[in-house]
Motif scaffolding. Structure first.
Motif, PDB file in Angstrom:
ATOM      1  N   GLY A 153       0.816  -1.207   0.000  1.00 32.99           N
ATOM      2  CA  GLY A 153       0.000   0.000   0.000  1.00 32.99           C
ATOM      3  C   GLY A 153       0.849   1.255   0.000  1.00 32.99           C
ATOM      4  O   GLY A 153       1.970   1.259   0.507  1.00 32.99           O
ATOM      5  N   ARG A 154       0.296   2.312  -0.581  1.00 32.15           N
ATOM      6  CA  ARG A 154       0.988   3.604  -0.635  1.00 32.15           C
ATOM      7  C   ARG A 154       0.329   4.575   0.356  1.00 32.15           C
ATOM      8  O   ARG A 154      -0.895   4.744   0.344  1.00 32.15           O
ATOM      9  N   VAL A 155       1.135   5.221   1.173  1.00 32.17           N
ATOM     10  CA  VAL A 155       0.622   6.183   2.145  1.00 32.17           C
ATOM     11  C   VAL A 155       0.104   7.419   1.412  1.00 32.17           C
ATOM     12  O   VAL A 155       0.821   8.016   0.611  1.00 32.17           O
ATOM     13  N   TYR A 156      -1.153   7.794   1.674  1.00 26.90           N
ATOM     14  CA  TYR A 156      -1.693   8.999   1.039  1.00 26.90           C
ATOM     15  C   TYR A 156      -2.241  10.011   2.037  1.00 26.90           C
ATOM     16  O   TYR A 156      -2.505  11.160   1.679  1.00 26.90           O
ATOM     17  N   LEU A 166      -3.833   4.164   3.562  1.00 29.11           N
ATOM     18  CA  LEU A 166      -3.074   3.605   2.451  1.00 29.11           C
ATOM     19  C   LEU A 166      -3.998   3.330   1.274  1.00 29.11           C
ATOM     20  O   LEU A 166      -5.195   3.077   1.453  1.00 29.11           O
ATOM     21  N   ALA A 167      -3.410   3.358   0.085  1.00 32.67           N
ATOM     22  CA  ALA A 167      -4.101   2.880  -1.110  1.00 32.67           C
ATOM     23  C   ALA A 167      -3.418   1.575  -1.509  1.00 32.67           C
ATOM     24  O   ALA A 167      -2.276   1.582  -1.964  1.00 32.67           O
ATOM     25  N   ILE A 168      -4.086   0.462  -1.287  1.00 34.91           N
ATOM     26  CA  ILE A 168      -3.524  -0.839  -1.611  1.00 34.91           C
ATOM     27  C   ILE A 168      -3.504  -0.980  -3.138  1.00 34.91           C
ATOM     28  O   ILE A 168      -4.521  -0.793  -3.804  1.00 34.91           O
ATOM     29  N   ASP A 169      -2.325  -1.295  -3.674  1.00 32.60           N
ATOM     30  CA  ASP A 169      -2.132  -1.366  -5.126  1.00 32.60           C
ATOM     31  C   ASP A 169      -2.550  -0.061  -5.808  1.00 32.60           C
ATOM     32  O   ASP A 169      -2.962  -0.066  -6.983  1.00 32.60           O
ATOM     33  N   ASP A 170      -2.460   1.054  -5.059  1.00 28.12           N
ATOM     34  CA  ASP A 170      -2.848   2.383  -5.559  1.00 28.12           C
ATOM     35  C   ASP A 170      -4.312   2.427  -5.971  1.00 28.12           C
ATOM     36  O   ASP A 170      -4.717   3.265  -6.780  1.00 28.12           O
TER      37      ASP A 170
END
Length: 280
Positions: A153-156, A166-170
């Motif tokens: 996941g990407r921290v947003y 987070l956005a998992i797999d964006d």
């Protein structure tokens, strides 16, 4: 004609520096936009239809391009910060003119080279801009995962009253609970987490921590490092409040208690007078 969108327009006039386009469904071309000469396909004639993207050039004029940008209006995408300037950050979105991310639209400060998840919107001046806000509502809530799966996941966003988002797999919405220490993370960081729950609305609960029996060793070493920083004597035990334990260690009270128990069993610490001491 729609700013920020891919659309098919009709050629209504050819000039030395390009062609003018207008909405193909309009009887009269009341509004037109320039497609610069270097973008015009070979053998183009008046009446042809061309798929283009509309944005504003450096002089704030609406202009067309046949290039597909990395993001379109109201979509989200991961873009790279090319430069940070006086009014905000400038992002690479695949076009000649970089995309502005104003300071007021940054949930956390960004830096050159960061890869961050943003949303494209039209500001009050009718210009296209990026924002790190409003991502939560744009993410999918139909994840293909199960509890126990490891995902990236990407921290947003950092929501201190709830947790870290987070956005998992964006793409999919997820949250790390607030009792886990995320102070080392930055906007755009990509981390591996475990799915710990799936809410009724499809949003995921995730954790950076390993299963308790695997995490205990890491937590124990963290506590030993903390004891060293306190000159060998930690001025509280597992009987302290959860707030004190988390503030000082970044661990929940349960995790702290497990790790302290491990260290005590290994005789690496002593617990006396409401303090934890490094064993002689």
């Amino acid at each position: 004609m729609k700013l920020g969108c891919m659309q098919t327009l009709r050629v209504i006039k050819k000039v030395d520096f390009g062609v003018y386009l207008a909405d193909k469904d309009q009887a009269k071309a009341e509004e037109r936009v320039l497609l610069p000469k270097k973008q015009v396909p070979d053998q183009t004639i008046v009446g042809d239809e061309i798929e283009v993207f509309l944005y504003r050039d450096s002089k704030d004029r609406m202009i067309a391009t046949t290039t597909h940008p990395f993001i379109t209006l109201n979509e989200i995408a991961v873009l790279t910060v090319k430069e940070v300037g006086r009014i905000g950050a400038f992002l690479d979105w695949g076009l000649e003119k970089d995309l502005l991310l104003p300071y007021k639209e940054q949930t956390r400060k960004v830096h050159e080279g960061d890869e961050i998840l943003v949303r494209l919107y039209i500001d009050k001046s009718n210009r296209l801009c990026a924002s790190t806000r409003g991502i939560y509502e744009s993410l999918s809530t139909n994840p293909p995962y199960q509890i126990g799966d490891e995902v990236e996941g990407r921290v947003y966003e950092f929501g201190h009253d709830f947790g870290t988002f987070l956005a998992i797999d964006d793409k999919y919405s997820a949250m790390i609970p607030k009792h886990e220490d995320t102070s080392h993370l930055h906007l755009g960081d990509v981390i591996t987490v475990e799915v710990t729950g799936i809410k009724e609305d499809g949003k995921l609960d995730v954790s950076m921590r390993k299963k308790a029996y695997m995490q205990m060793d890491d937590d124990a070493e963290r506590i030993m490092d903390l004891i060293e920083s306190y000159a060998g004597v930690l001025p509280f035990t597992e009987k302290a409040t959860p707030e004190i334990i988390f503030r000082e260690t970044g661990l929940s009270k349960a995790a702290f208690k497990r790790a302290v128990g491990r260290l005590y069993k290994e005789r690496r610490i002593q617990i006396t007078d409401g303090k934890i001491r490094k064993a002689d």
